[in-house]
Design a protein around this motif. Sequence first.
Motif, PDB file in Angstrom:
ATOM      1  N   LYS A 243      -4.884   7.255  -9.010  1.00 36.94           N
ATOM      2  CA  LYS A 243      -4.172   8.220  -8.170  1.00 36.94           C
ATOM      3  C   LYS A 243      -2.767   7.764  -7.774  1.00 36.94           C
ATOM      4  N   SER A 244      -2.213   6.852  -8.526  1.00 39.09           N
ATOM      5  CA  SER A 244      -0.870   6.346  -8.247  1.00 39.09           C
ATOM      6  C   SER A 244       0.181   7.184  -8.974  1.00 39.09           C
TER       7      SER A 244
ATOM      8  N   ALA B  46       6.951  14.046 -10.589  1.00 42.36           N
ATOM      9  CA  ALA B  46       6.307  12.797 -11.010  1.00 42.36           C
ATOM     10  C   ALA B  46       4.999  13.112 -11.711  1.00 42.36           C
ATOM     11  N   GLN B  47       4.452  12.110 -12.395  1.00 39.58           N
ATOM     12  CA  GLN B  47       3.164  12.245 -13.062  1.00 39.58           C
ATOM     13  C   GLN B  47       2.148  11.321 -12.380  1.00 39.58           C
ATOM     14  N   LYS B  48       0.980  11.865 -12.088  1.00 43.84           N
ATOM     15  CA  LYS B  48      -0.046  11.128 -11.348  1.00 43.84           C
ATOM     16  C   LYS B  48      -1.077  10.524 -12.281  1.00 43.84           C
ATOM     17  N   CYS B  49      -1.413   9.254 -12.017  1.00 43.86           N
ATOM     18  CA  CYS B  49      -2.449   8.590 -12.810  1.00 43.86           C
ATOM     19  C   CYS B  49      -3.816   9.141 -12.407  1.00 43.86           C
ATOM     20  N   PRO B  50      -4.597   9.654 -13.347  1.00 44.31           N
ATOM     21  CA  PRO B  50      -5.912  10.225 -12.998  1.00 44.31           C
ATOM     22  C   PRO B  50      -6.936   9.165 -12.598  1.00 44.31           C
ATOM     23  N   ARG B  51      -6.673   7.902 -12.922  1.00 46.26           N
ATOM     24  CA  ARG B  51      -7.647   6.843 -12.619  1.00 46.26           C
ATOM     25  C   ARG B  51      -7.478   6.288 -11.200  1.00 46.26           C
TER      26      ARG B  51
ATOM     27  N   ASP C 296       0.845  -1.192   0.000  1.00 45.94           N
ATOM     28  CA  ASP C 296       0.000   0.000   0.000  1.00 45.94           C
ATOM     29  C   ASP C 296       0.886   1.249   0.000  1.00 45.94           C
ATOM     30  N   MET C 297       0.788   2.014  -1.074  1.00 47.73           N
ATOM     31  CA  MET C 297       1.639   3.197  -1.229  1.00 47.73           C
ATOM     32  C   MET C 297       0.861   4.503  -1.062  1.00 47.73           C
ATOM     33  N   SER C 298      -0.352   4.439  -0.538  1.00 44.39           N
ATOM     34  CA  SER C 298      -1.209   5.632  -0.471  1.00 44.39           C
ATOM     35  C   SER C 298      -0.579   6.764   0.340  1.00 44.39           C
ATOM     36  N   LYS C 299       0.089   6.448   1.440  1.00 46.86           N
ATOM     37  CA  LYS C 299       0.729   7.488   2.249  1.00 46.86           C
ATOM     38  C   LYS C 299       1.884   8.154   1.490  1.00 46.86           C
TER      39      LYS C 299
ATOM     40  N   TRP D  36       2.012   8.433  -1.808  1.00 45.83           N
ATOM     41  CA  TRP D  36       1.412   9.284  -2.852  1.00 45.83           C
ATOM     42  C   TRP D  36       0.928  10.613  -2.262  1.00 45.83           C
ATOM     43  N   GLU D  37       0.468  10.602  -1.018  1.00 44.36           N
ATOM     44  CA  GLU D  37       0.050  11.858  -0.371  1.00 44.36           C
ATOM     45  C   GLU D  37       1.235  12.811  -0.223  1.00 44.36           C
ATOM     46  N   ARG D  38       2.401  12.260   0.085  1.00 44.53           N
ATOM     47  CA  ARG D  38       3.598  13.096   0.214  1.00 44.53           C
ATOM     48  C   ARG D  38       4.025  13.641  -1.149  1.00 44.53           C
ATOM     49  N   PHE D  39       3.817  12.829  -2.201  1.00 46.67           N
ATOM     50  CA  PHE D  39       4.085  13.316  -3.555  1.00 46.67           C
ATOM     51  C   PHE D  39       3.162  14.485  -3.877  1.00 46.67           C
TER      52      PHE D  39
END
Length: 315
Positions: free
Chosen positions: A305-306, A298-303, A253-256, A258-261
Amino acid sequence: MADTVVNHPGGQNLDPKYQDLTRGEQNMEAANSHCQNLHGDCMPIEKSKSTAKSTSVEMLDKGYLQYGCAHYRRRCRIRAPCCNEVFDCRHCHNEAKNNIKVDQKCRHEIPRHRVQQVVCSQCNTEQEVRQVCINCGVCMGRYFCETCKLFDDDTSKNQYHCDGCGICRIGGRENFFHCDKCRCCYSILLKNSHPCVEGAMHHDCPVCFEYLFESRNDVTVMPCGHTIHKSCLKEMQEHYQYACPLCSKSVCDMSKVWERFDMEIAATLMPEPYQNMRVWILCNDCETTSEVPFHVVAQKCPRCKSYNTRRTRGR
């Protein structure tokens, strides 16, 4: 395989015919007791036969856990059909015959299912593969698999033979299930949740390159369905590598993260020439291709959010 062994006193897996040794003792005691009730004191019926059977039972357990190697506790050695040499077990053979010190042309591994001869560690009698020595009567392994030619006195491993895998595994049959598509056994906890990958375990570990299907080290399944040594996955994470080496999907789980990104990107303004720049990306996690604003971080996936994405092309 489960039909070839049964439990005998002490939790041993022993051929049914050897159970008669202990049953005979119980029947003899009952007969003697009945004789005394009818006629008072009398001579035990065939006491010598009962003693002989008791001695045979003791012989079965002679040398228990006193023989073996670093891999197995067992009371026999095997003769390798490939090189006709005697080794404690197949792992001992492979370590000796398939290492960097051996001429590459001579390296080989033992075909485990073709082992025909074993040597009793108690009396050194060579014989065909069987659980009990034909000469001294010792049980050469409390767990015995005739298919895999496997002997092991340490039954605390809860060994069982899987017909689907074609080999013996440890951990207890009740704790695992065989997936026909993955062609391997997984923990029962993953029965309804693991993603199936054809022949998932029939390849090398993507980190250390050991063949996973026959590995003696713990193997884990990543969220993408690919398999890897548990220790190798831990080592990856210690080096901040959180993507599958085979398909690049996130392994946790990388959600935390991605929030920092998100916070980093919000705090980092792009120079004016790049503010309206857009690029195409492929998301490694959801496999979606999208056109998104370019950013140097970085570039964020719109689908999904990764930020586990890769750039495919520019405008």
